[in-house]
Enzyme design. Structure first.
Site, PDB file in Angstrom:
ATOM      1  N   THR A  69       0.844  -1.205   0.000  1.00 36.68           N
ATOM      2  CA  THR A  69       0.000   0.000   0.000  1.00 36.68           C
ATOM      3  C   THR A  69       0.873   1.246   0.000  1.00 36.68           C
ATOM      4  O   THR A  69       0.689   2.164  -0.816  1.00 36.68           O
ATOM      5  CB  THR A  69      -0.922  -0.018   1.243  1.00 36.68           C
ATOM      6  OG1 THR A  69      -1.774  -1.160   1.137  1.00 36.68           O
ATOM      7  CG2 THR A  69      -1.749   1.248   1.358  1.00 36.68           C
ATOM      8  N   ASN A 147      -4.950  -9.583  -7.833  1.00 38.22           N
ATOM      9  CA  ASN A 147      -5.054 -10.429  -6.643  1.00 38.22           C
ATOM     10  C   ASN A 147      -6.362 -11.185  -6.558  1.00 38.22           C
ATOM     11  O   ASN A 147      -6.433 -12.266  -5.985  1.00 38.22           O
ATOM     12  CB  ASN A 147      -4.868  -9.577  -5.376  1.00 38.22           C
ATOM     13  CG  ASN A 147      -5.671  -8.289  -5.405  1.00 38.22           C
ATOM     14  OD1 ASN A 147      -5.657  -7.560  -6.393  1.00 38.22           O
ATOM     15  ND2 ASN A 147      -6.380  -8.004  -4.340  1.00 38.22           N
ATOM     16  N   GLN A 175       1.405  -8.761  -6.335  1.00 36.82           N
ATOM     17  CA  GLN A 175       0.862 -10.108  -6.447  1.00 36.82           C
ATOM     18  C   GLN A 175       1.651 -10.985  -7.411  1.00 36.82           C
ATOM     19  O   GLN A 175       1.732 -12.191  -7.229  1.00 36.82           O
ATOM     20  CB  GLN A 175      -0.592  -9.995  -6.895  1.00 36.82           C
ATOM     21  CG  GLN A 175      -1.491 -11.104  -6.450  1.00 36.82           C
ATOM     22  CD  GLN A 175      -1.559 -11.329  -4.954  1.00 36.82           C
ATOM     23  OE1 GLN A 175      -1.209 -12.408  -4.496  1.00 36.82           O
ATOM     24  NE2 GLN A 175      -1.999 -10.345  -4.189  1.00 36.82           N
ATOM     25  N   SER A 193       5.476  -6.316  -1.834  1.00 34.45           N
ATOM     26  CA  SER A 193       5.072  -6.493  -0.437  1.00 34.45           C
ATOM     27  C   SER A 193       5.618  -7.822   0.078  1.00 34.45           C
ATOM     28  O   SER A 193       5.479  -8.854  -0.585  1.00 34.45           O
ATOM     29  CB  SER A 193       3.546  -6.489  -0.364  1.00 34.45           C
ATOM     30  OG  SER A 193       3.126  -6.838   0.926  1.00 34.45           O
ATOM     31  N   ALA A 194       6.211  -7.784   1.281  1.00 34.13           N
ATOM     32  CA  ALA A 194       6.863  -8.993   1.814  1.00 34.13           C
ATOM     33  C   ALA A 194       5.884 -10.117   2.131  1.00 34.13           C
ATOM     34  O   ALA A 194       6.182 -11.289   1.894  1.00 34.13           O
ATOM     35  CB  ALA A 194       7.634  -8.630   3.077  1.00 34.13           C
ATOM     36  N   THR A 231      12.500   5.028  11.272  1.00 31.04           N
ATOM     37  CA  THR A 231      13.481   3.962  11.525  1.00 31.04           C
ATOM     38  C   THR A 231      13.148   2.726  10.703  1.00 31.04           C
ATOM     39  O   THR A 231      12.009   2.269  10.693  1.00 31.04           O
ATOM     40  CB  THR A 231      13.496   3.618  13.031  1.00 31.04           C
ATOM     41  OG1 THR A 231      13.754   4.828  13.740  1.00 31.04           O
ATOM     42  CG2 THR A 231      14.562   2.582  13.353  1.00 31.04           C
ATOM     43  N   CYS A 317      -8.204  -6.738   2.095  1.00 28.03           N
ATOM     44  CA  CYS A 317      -8.386  -5.404   2.681  1.00 28.03           C
ATOM     45  C   CYS A 317      -9.847  -4.982   2.628  1.00 28.03           C
ATOM     46  O   CYS A 317     -10.278  -4.140   3.369  1.00 28.03           O
ATOM     47  CB  CYS A 317      -7.583  -4.341   1.918  1.00 28.03           C
ATOM     48  SG  CYS A 317      -6.237  -4.947   0.990  1.00 28.03           S
TER      49      CYS A 317
HETATM   50  N1  PLP Z   1      -1.406  -4.476  -4.397  1.00 26.62           N
HETATM   51  C1  PLP Z   1      -1.932  -5.692  -4.573  1.00 26.62           C
HETATM   52  C2  PLP Z   1      -2.106  -6.214  -5.970  1.00 26.62           C
HETATM   53  C3  PLP Z   1      -2.299  -6.483  -3.481  1.00 26.62           C
HETATM   54  O1  PLP Z   1      -2.811  -7.695  -3.681  1.00 26.62           O
HETATM   55  C4  PLP Z   1      -2.119  -5.952  -2.174  1.00 26.62           C
HETATM   56  C5  PLP Z   1      -2.562  -6.723  -1.000  1.00 26.62           C
HETATM   57  O2  PLP Z   1      -3.604  -7.380  -1.066  1.00 26.62           O
HETATM   58  C6  PLP Z   1      -1.547  -4.679  -2.035  1.00 26.62           C
HETATM   59  C7  PLP Z   1      -1.212  -3.963  -3.165  1.00 26.62           C
HETATM   60  C8  PLP Z   1      -1.308  -4.074  -0.675  1.00 26.62           C
HETATM   61  O3  PLP Z   1      -0.177  -4.675  -0.069  1.00 26.62           O
HETATM   62  P1  PLP Z   1       0.038  -4.582   1.506  1.00 26.62           P
HETATM   63  O4  PLP Z   1      -0.929  -5.521   2.148  1.00 26.62           O
HETATM   64  O5  PLP Z   1       1.458  -4.984   1.736  1.00 26.62           O
HETATM   65  O6  PLP Z   1      -0.201  -3.166   1.900  1.00 26.62           O
END
Ligand code: PLP
Length: 370
Positions: A69, A147, A175, A193-194, A231, A317
């Site tokens: 995000t 996703n 994704q 994203s980890a 940090t 989310c």
């Molecule tokens: N972008 C995509 C395509 C995602 O699937 C997600 C999480 O579902 C995100 C961004 C957001 O990532 P994060 O959960 O690390 O904020």
């Protein structure tokens, strides 16, 4: 427990869990100028080197963030604010992750023109429309892999068109990374994203091509060259780098076979009650989107959860939301269809037996629910 929600978050990799005790010993502030700080900085910078090497870019191009995000906001808003004036055109689609859509909405309020490309029911863009609209655009932001549906961007084509017209390309690769081949040289900006890789939550990375400049989202110290102050999290970065290495060794063909076993089982048992969506060539091998016409998706999820199968309706989310998926609506699904659609996403810890058990519980749940 049988977990089929890998696109929401990947289980923490065993290799990552095994390394956490060692990483926890490196707890100092990586900006501190003493031995303990140096160790923490070493862990952070080794992670940056390793992550960048796996991507095929220089460590100088990687900014660590708190997740996908934040990376999306930093790259989209940060690029636009630094390089484009209000009135400039930005191209995207309505099927993007909510974090990109919200970044674009903020830019729209600041006077930028956001042009959303049309998508067909399979999630495919019209490349002629992109070619037409990209002229004069300052930024194109599109996701590598969706996703919710698993459909993929035709990155070769999109990259070629953007380069031809001199528009910068941001790709939300949260994704797709680790699941499909991805050449960083095809994009200017990319988000990661980890936790989607099997690392720890609350860590991510932003890639920015050489010679690009970004405006930071906020001020503060000098961490991450002032682009992302606060940090840093060396352990999170180390976990992300290790998770990416593991993801690149995943048996993608084996995971695809599990997904195909699931879909052929559904077709055999529930051909009239389950419709498998997005079956084109351009889709991730681990994702299956299935509409169960006339059934309430949330009830089916609860039913399956009681039998210890974890699945979801789409973006984690938005899963607290009563609204149907914005992605499915953007692809032309009706509200009823969207509310009857579940996402099954598979990964390295799934087994054929677990798939068969899931199938048999879906069949009995669907028959029981009418
Ligand atoms: N972008 C995509 C395509 C995602 O699937 C997600 C999480 O579902 C995100 C961004 C957001 O990532 P994060 O959960 O690390 O904020």
């Amino acid at each position: 427990m049988a977990y089929f929600d890998y696109n929401a978050t990947h289980p923490i990799r065993h290799e990552v869990a095994d390394s956490c005790a060692d990483w926890l010993k490196v707890w100092a502030n990586p900006s501190s100028k003493h031995q303990a700080g140096n160790s923490a900085r070493g862990l952070l910078e080794d992670a940056r080197e390793s992550f960048a090497a796996a991507l095929g870019c220089s460590h100088r191009q990687i900014v660590f963030t708190s997740g996908g995000t934040e990376s999306n906001h930093l790259l989209v808003r940060g690029f636009v604010k630094e390089n484009l004036l209000p009135g400039a055109k930005i191209i995207s689609s309505k099927a993007e992750h909510s974090s990109v859509l919200s970044a674009l909405e903020l830019l729209r309020k600041d006077g930028y023109l956001i042009d959303y490309l049309a998508l067909d029911r399979e999630g495919m863009l019209d490349m002629e429309e992109l070619d037409r609209k990209v002229k004069g655009a300052g930024l194109v932001s599109l996701m590598l892999a969706n996703n919710e549906t698993g459909h993929l961007l035709d990155i070769d084509k999109v990259s070629e068109i953007c380069r031809k017209h001199g528009a910068r390309l941001h790709v939300d690769a949260v994704q797709g990374l680790g699941k499909i081949p991805f050449r960083i040289s095809q994009v200017d900006l990319a988000s990661f994203s980890a936790h989607k890789l099997g690392g720890l939550k609350g860590t991510g990375a932003a890639y920015m091509g050489p010679s690009l400049r970004l405006a930071p989202l906020w001020g503060g110290g000098e961490q991450e060259k002032g682009l992302r102050t606060g940090t840093q999290n060396p352990m999170g970065a180390a976990a992300m780098a290790l998770a990416l290495q593991c993801a690149m060794k995943d048996d993608a063909a084996g995971i695809r076979l599990l997904r195909d076993r699931f879909e052929s089982g559904l077709r055999a048992e529930l051909s009239d009650r389950a419709r498998i969506n997005f079956r084109g060539d351009l889709r991730m091998g681990n994702t299956s989107s299935v509409t169960f016409p006339g059934l309430d998706g949330q009830s089916l999820i609860l039913h399956l959860d009681m039998r210890n199968h974890q699945v979801s309706m789409g973006s984690a989310c938005m899963s607290g939301s009563v609204e149907p998926s914005h992605v499915l609506l953007a692809l032309g699904f009706s509200r009823e269809e969207a509310k009857s659609t579940l996402r099954f996403s598979f990964g390295c810890y799934n087994t054929p037996d677990a798939i068969d058990c899931l199938l048999s519980d879906i069949v009995s749940a669907v028959r029981q629910m009418g």
